[in-house]
Enzyme design. Structure first.
Site, PDB file in Angstrom:
ATOM      1  N   ALA A 154      43.078 -24.064   2.604  1.00  0.00           N
ATOM      2  CA  ALA A 154      42.742 -23.197   1.451  1.00  0.00           C
ATOM      3  C   ALA A 154      42.790 -21.735   1.816  1.00  0.00           C
ATOM      4  O   ALA A 154      43.569 -20.975   1.130  1.00  0.00           O
ATOM      5  CB  ALA A 154      41.378 -23.284   0.743  1.00  0.00           C
ATOM      6  N   GLY A 155      42.228 -21.299   2.943  1.00  0.00           N
ATOM      7  CA  GLY A 155      42.277 -19.948   3.471  1.00  0.00           C
ATOM      8  C   GLY A 155      43.806 -19.455   3.630  1.00  0.00           C
ATOM      9  O   GLY A 155      44.370 -18.273   2.940  1.00  0.00           O
TER      10      GLY A 155
ATOM     11  N   GLY B 230      38.285 -17.732   7.110  1.00  0.00           N
ATOM     12  CA  GLY B 230      38.872 -18.996   7.564  1.00  0.00           C
ATOM     13  C   GLY B 230      40.063 -19.253   7.172  1.00  0.00           C
ATOM     14  O   GLY B 230      40.658 -18.875   5.975  1.00  0.00           O
ATOM     15  N   TYR B 231      40.846 -19.901   8.097  1.00  0.00           N
ATOM     16  CA  TYR B 231      42.414 -19.943   7.877  1.00  0.00           C
ATOM     17  C   TYR B 231      42.959 -21.453   7.861  1.00  0.00           C
ATOM     18  O   TYR B 231      43.849 -21.624   8.746  1.00  0.00           O
ATOM     19  CB  TYR B 231      43.249 -19.187   9.123  1.00  0.00           C
ATOM     20  CG  TYR B 231      44.271 -18.076   8.334  1.00  0.00           C
ATOM     21  CD1 TYR B 231      44.234 -17.572   7.156  1.00  0.00           C
ATOM     22  CD2 TYR B 231      45.433 -18.277   9.172  1.00  0.00           C
ATOM     23  CE1 TYR B 231      45.131 -16.856   6.747  1.00  0.00           C
ATOM     24  CE2 TYR B 231      46.463 -17.617   8.505  1.00  0.00           C
ATOM     25  CZ  TYR B 231      46.340 -16.821   7.509  1.00  0.00           C
ATOM     26  OH  TYR B 231      47.573 -16.064   6.699  1.00  0.00           O
ATOM     27  N   GLY B 232      42.015 -22.141   7.062  1.00  0.00           N
ATOM     28  CA  GLY B 232      42.490 -23.631   7.066  1.00  0.00           C
ATOM     29  C   GLY B 232      43.532 -23.779   5.807  1.00  0.00           C
ATOM     30  O   GLY B 232      43.856 -22.514   5.370  1.00  0.00           O
TER      31      GLY B 232
ATOM     32  N   LYS C 186      34.627 -38.975  -7.420  1.00  0.00           N
ATOM     33  CA  LYS C 186      35.966 -38.212  -6.941  1.00  0.00           C
ATOM     34  C   LYS C 186      35.460 -37.300  -5.996  1.00  0.00           C
ATOM     35  O   LYS C 186      34.719 -36.716  -6.118  1.00  0.00           O
ATOM     36  CB  LYS C 186      36.828 -37.626  -7.947  1.00  0.00           C
ATOM     37  CG  LYS C 186      38.248 -37.076  -7.637  1.00  0.00           C
ATOM     38  CD  LYS C 186      39.402 -37.979  -7.545  1.00  0.00           C
ATOM     39  CE  LYS C 186      40.362 -37.654  -6.805  1.00  0.00           C
ATOM     40  NZ  LYS C 186      40.509 -37.669  -5.121  1.00  0.00           N
TER      41      LYS C 186
ATOM     42  N   LYS D 270      31.289 -37.699  -2.541  1.00  0.00           N
ATOM     43  CA  LYS D 270      32.058 -36.992  -1.236  1.00  0.00           C
ATOM     44  C   LYS D 270      31.777 -38.037  -0.095  1.00  0.00           C
ATOM     45  O   LYS D 270      30.812 -38.889  -0.173  1.00  0.00           O
ATOM     46  CB  LYS D 270      31.181 -35.623  -0.854  1.00  0.00           C
ATOM     47  CG  LYS D 270      31.741 -34.691  -0.361  1.00  0.00           C
ATOM     48  CD  LYS D 270      32.703 -34.094  -1.088  1.00  0.00           C
ATOM     49  CE  LYS D 270      33.432 -32.860  -0.297  1.00  0.00           C
ATOM     50  NZ  LYS D 270      34.123 -31.932  -1.298  1.00  0.00           N
TER      51      LYS D 270
END
Ligand code: GLU
Length: 421
Positions: free
Chosen positions: A223-224, A219-221, A71, A107
């Site tokens: 998650a962020g 980081g502003y994806g 996974k 992955k």
């Protein structure tokens, strides 16, 4: 720069070695765990909008499946390397084990720059990638998911391509899909939400009041930005700094993280958000805040900047943001690190719920997802904390010890030994 020289897979192996030593792992099992079980290298021809064919290199690493099907997500990144994918696949193996999900770890990665590709090109690349690996994945074999620069839309194309190739609708082959095509409620903000639950427990342990606590996010994806929004919504934290690849914004009085999302959508970056000053990604990490979220890429907290980190809690939403040298320094300085494969395990945990729902055909309410996610994250945090206190090791070593031991035990029980005794 030091960053370039660090090989994430060497780091992953060194982390495993340390846990293996502490656990007294049998050498044979230890050696098996140092390398991926299986990996695929593919070249994907894609027709670009210009009419020309471009070839993209892709990977899928199936690290270990002793505890269940592999996974893990798929990253689209121009700097992708096989060793990064190997490291990330190893970390997925520990992540699913630590959360006690019935999966192994894998992955995928494709070397490409999605920011420079049209939607049509991305769709053809995503379908091409699945055509190359479809024989080797499946709901009982290996279940991919989103990661850096891959989206629910991309998961929908991949699921569609797989379903066409095998001849029937198969939502359970991939998770992180849009809700309309078998996605789970709550998968969108699951990585951050799971992290927020672990921060809540860490803060309790440290007797830190989360209400009004200051937060910086690198980081502003997916998650962020959700870490910023949920920290404010759930705890009333004060978001004082956030950043993306172009740089960051800072306001000691705090700002509305949702308004920043809107601003980024319009102008392509968080920078120049009204009322804030510019801050570099490097300086953001060293701010005097209560909670720091590295939520971008690997190796950003190194032995160079670790001595200057002032945060009380580091919540690793990204995979591999802290180098082993830096870990030692942070532990000595009393910084509470919630290691990546614990902090960001909310994503794969809700992916597990999605897979269960796909297989059973019975879909759950959002409250149920949140409740089950909270239970698993809280349990994993406390298991790790107890291990860390008991053995006087940092949280990352403690998390490795729990996870590696579970995987090793499964391998032994299944008889993956040199000699049958
Ligand atoms: N890519 C995410 C991770 O690193 C999610 C993986 C998944 O949902 O399978 O955990």
């Amino acid at each position: 720069m030091q960053k370039k020289k660090l090989n994430p897979f060497k780091i992953a192996q060194a982390q495993l070695d340390e846990a293996a030593k502490k656990l007294g792992l049998t050498p044979h099992i230890h050696q098996l765990l140092r390398k991926p079980m299986r990996e695929y290298h593919v070249t994907i021809p894609v027709k670009m909008d210009s009419g020309k064919i471009k070839r993209f290199k892709g990977f899928r690493v199936q690290y270990n499946d002793a505890r269940g099907p592999c996974k893990g997500g798929i990253r689209y990144h121009p700097d992708e390397t096989i060793d990064t994918v190997r490291a990330l696949a190893a970390w997925m193996t520990w992540k699913t084990a630590l959360l006690n999900l019935p999966f192994g770890g894998g992955k995928g990665g494709v070397i490409c720059n999605p920011k420079e590709m049209s939607s049509g090109e991305l769709e053809r690349l995503s379908r091409g990638y699945i055509r190359m690996i479809f024989k080797y994945i499946g709901p009982k074999v290996d279940i991919p998911a989103p990661d850096v620069y891959t989206t629910p839309q991309i998961m929908a194309w991949m699921m569609d391509e797989y379903s066409k190739l095998i001849g029937y609708y198969c939502p359970g082959v991939i998770t992180g899909k849009p809700v309309e095509v078998g996605g789970s409620l709550g998968r969108d903000d699951a990585t951050a939400r799971g992290g927020v639950y672990t921060v809540r427990e860490a803060a309790r342990h440290l007797k830190l009041d989360t209400k009004g606590a200051t937060v910086a996010v690198q980081g502003y994806g997916n998650a962020g930005l959700n870490a910023a929004i949920l920290s404010q919504e759930i705890f009333g934290c004060k978001i004082v700094a956030v950043s993306d690849t172009k740089g960051g914004i800072y306001d000691p009085n705090g700002f509305d993280p949702k308004a920043v999302v809107e601003h980024k959508r319009k102008v392509g970056s968080v920078i120049n958000f009204p009322g804030t000053e510019f801050i570099s990604n490097e300086n953001l990490l060293e701010l005097n805040v209560d909670i720091l979220w590295p939520a971008a890429l690997e190796n950003v907290i190194t032995k160079e900047n670790a001595p200057r980190i002032k945060a009380k809690i580091i919540a690793e939403a990204a995979n591999g943001p802290t180098t082993p040298d830096a870990d030692g320094i942070l532990y000595k300085n009393g910084v509470f690190v919630i290691p990546d494969f614990l902090c960001n395990a909310g994503g794969v945990t809700v992916s597990y719920f999605e897979w269960v729902q796909n297989i059973t055909g019975l879909y759950w309410e959002l409250e149920e997802i949140h409740r089950r996610l909270d239970e698993r994250m809280t349990r994993a945090l406390h298991n790790t904390l107890n291990m860390s206190l008991e053995h006087k090791v940092n949280m990352r070593v403690a998390a490795h010890m729990i996870a590696v031991e579970r995987v090793a035990r499964a391998m032994e029980l299944r008889g993956w030994r040199k000699k049958i005794k």
